[in-house]
Design a protein around this motif. Structure first.
Motif, short mmCIF file in Angstrom:
data_model
loop_
_atom_site.label_atom_id
_atom_site.label_comp_id
_atom_site.label_asym_id
_atom_site.label_seq_id
_atom_site.Cartn_x
_atom_site.Cartn_y
_atom_site.Cartn_z
N LEU A 1 6.49 10.25 -8.94
CA LEU A 1 5.05 9.01 -7.52
C LEU A 1 6.05 7.62 -7.11
O LEU A 1 5.61 7.87 -6.43
N ALA A 2 6.11 6.93 -8.16
CA ALA A 2 7.00 5.88 -8.11
C ALA A 2 8.55 5.38 -7.62
O ALA A 2 8.92 5.15 -6.42
N THR A 3 8.82 6.49 -7.97
CA THR A 3 10.94 6.95 -7.95
C THR A 3 10.52 7.75 -6.68
O THR A 3 11.36 7.08 -5.41
N VAL A 4 10.15 8.58 -5.69
CA VAL A 4 9.63 9.18 -4.31
C VAL A 4 9.48 7.89 -3.25
O VAL A 4 9.96 8.13 -2.78
N ARG A 5 8.48 7.13 -3.77
CA ARG A 5 7.88 5.84 -3.09
C ARG A 5 9.11 5.41 -2.88
O ARG A 5 9.48 5.16 -1.59
N LEU A 6 9.28 4.63 -3.53
CA LEU A 6 10.69 4.09 -3.41
C LEU A 6 12.48 4.84 -2.66
O LEU A 6 12.52 3.91 -1.93
N LEU A 7 12.70 5.75 -3.01
CA LEU A 7 13.86 6.96 -2.28
C LEU A 7 12.99 7.33 -0.46
O LEU A 7 14.47 6.42 -0.16
N ALA B 1 11.99 -1.63 9.96
CA ALA B 1 11.72 -2.17 8.23
C ALA B 1 11.36 -3.17 7.83
O ALA B 1 11.22 -3.67 7.16
N ASP B 2 10.00 -2.79 8.53
CA ASP B 2 8.46 -3.83 8.09
C ASP B 2 8.75 -3.35 6.82
O ASP B 2 8.48 -1.91 6.64
N PRO B 3 8.76 -3.83 5.67
CA PRO B 3 9.06 -3.24 4.27
C PRO B 3 7.30 -2.26 4.28
O PRO B 3 7.85 -1.58 3.71
N GLY B 4 5.72 -2.65 4.87
CA GLY B 4 5.37 -2.24 4.57
C GLY B 4 4.77 -1.06 5.06
O GLY B 4 4.41 -0.52 4.47
N VAL B 5 5.75 -1.05 6.29
CA VAL B 5 5.59 0.48 6.53
C VAL B 5 6.38 1.50 6.10
O VAL B 5 6.31 3.05 5.84
N VAL C 1 5.18 4.87 4.00
CA VAL C 1 5.19 6.46 4.39
C VAL C 1 5.37 6.85 2.98
O VAL C 1 5.50 8.05 2.71
N GLY C 2 6.55 5.99 2.64
CA GLY C 2 6.41 6.47 1.02
C GLY C 2 5.78 6.90 -0.31
O GLY C 2 5.91 8.34 -1.05
N TYR C 3 4.41 5.97 0.31
CA TYR C 3 3.42 6.51 -0.84
C TYR C 3 3.66 7.84 0.20
O TYR C 3 2.32 8.83 -1.08
N LEU C 4 3.10 8.22 1.19
CA LEU C 4 2.36 9.17 2.10
C LEU C 4 2.24 10.26 1.06
O LEU C 4 1.94 11.37 1.33
N VAL C 5 4.81 10.77 1.59
CA VAL C 5 4.76 12.10 0.61
C VAL C 5 5.23 11.98 -0.35
O VAL C 5 4.86 12.98 -1.20
N ALA C 6 4.92 10.85 -1.66
CA ALA C 6 5.48 10.79 -2.93
C ALA C 6 3.86 11.01 -3.44
O ALA C 6 3.99 11.84 -4.32
#
Length: 137
Positions: A87-93, A106-110, A114-119
Motif C-alpha cells: 500500500l505504501a509503495t504503490v501510493r508513493l509511486l 502538483a499539490d501533494p495532497g492530490v 490518487v496514489g491512495y485510491l489506486v493503492a
C-alpha cells in the motif's frame, strides 16, 4: 458457480479477487459521498480537504480487508505487513507519477489521494493473496 468450492467444512470459498472488486466499489461509494458533501458545502464556501476525502473513502472501503483479516487463520502478521508495505509503495509511486505527469495538479495532497485510491485495492489483493496462500499451505 465454477469459482466457488466447498472446503470440506461446509463453507464456500470465494475467489481471491472478490475483495478487490468490493474495495473498488466501496471506494467509488466513498468518493460519491465526498462529492455530495462538497456539493452541499460549496455554496457556503467550504470544500473538503484532500486528506479528509482520503480518510472518508478509506474508512468506507476498508470493509473487505477487515473481513479478510477476521476470517483468516493465525499466520496473519506477515500478510498484514506485506499488504501495508505494498500500500505504501504503490501510493508513493503513483503520487510521484501523478505529480510528474500533471504538474498543474502538483499539490501533494492530490497526488497522495490518487496514489491512495489506486493503492488500496492493490493492498487488499496482496492481503488476499498472502492469506489464501497461507491457508492452502
Amino acid at each position: 458457480m465454477a469459482d466457488e468450492k466447498d472446503s470440506g467444512s461446509g463453507s464456500i470459498r470465494r475467489p481471491s479477487w472478490d475483495p478487490v472488486v468490493s474495495t473498488v466499489a466501496l471506494e467509488l461509494v466513498g468518493l460519491a459521498f465526498s462529492g455530495l458533501v462538497a456539493l452541499v458545502g460549496w455554496p457556503f464556501g467550504w470544500l473538503p480537504d484532500t486528506s479528509l476525502v482520503g480518510l472518508v473513502t478509506g474508512l468506507i472501503a476498508i470493509g473487505p480487508a477487515a473481513e479478510l483479516y477476521r476470517r483468516a487463520g493465525p499466520p496473519r502478521r506477515l500478510a498484514v505487513v506485506t499488504a501495508l508495505l505494498a500500500l505504501a509503495t504503490v501510493r508513493l509511486l503513483v503520487a510521484a507519477a501523478a505529480n510528474w505527469a500533471f504538474p498543474a495538479l502538483a499539490d501533494p495532497g492530490v497526488g497522495i489521494l490518487v496514489g491512495y485510491l489506486v493503492a488500496l485495492p492493490i493492498g487488499v489483493a496482496v492481503l488476499a493473496w498472502f492469506l489464501t496462500r497461507a491457508n492452502v499451505a
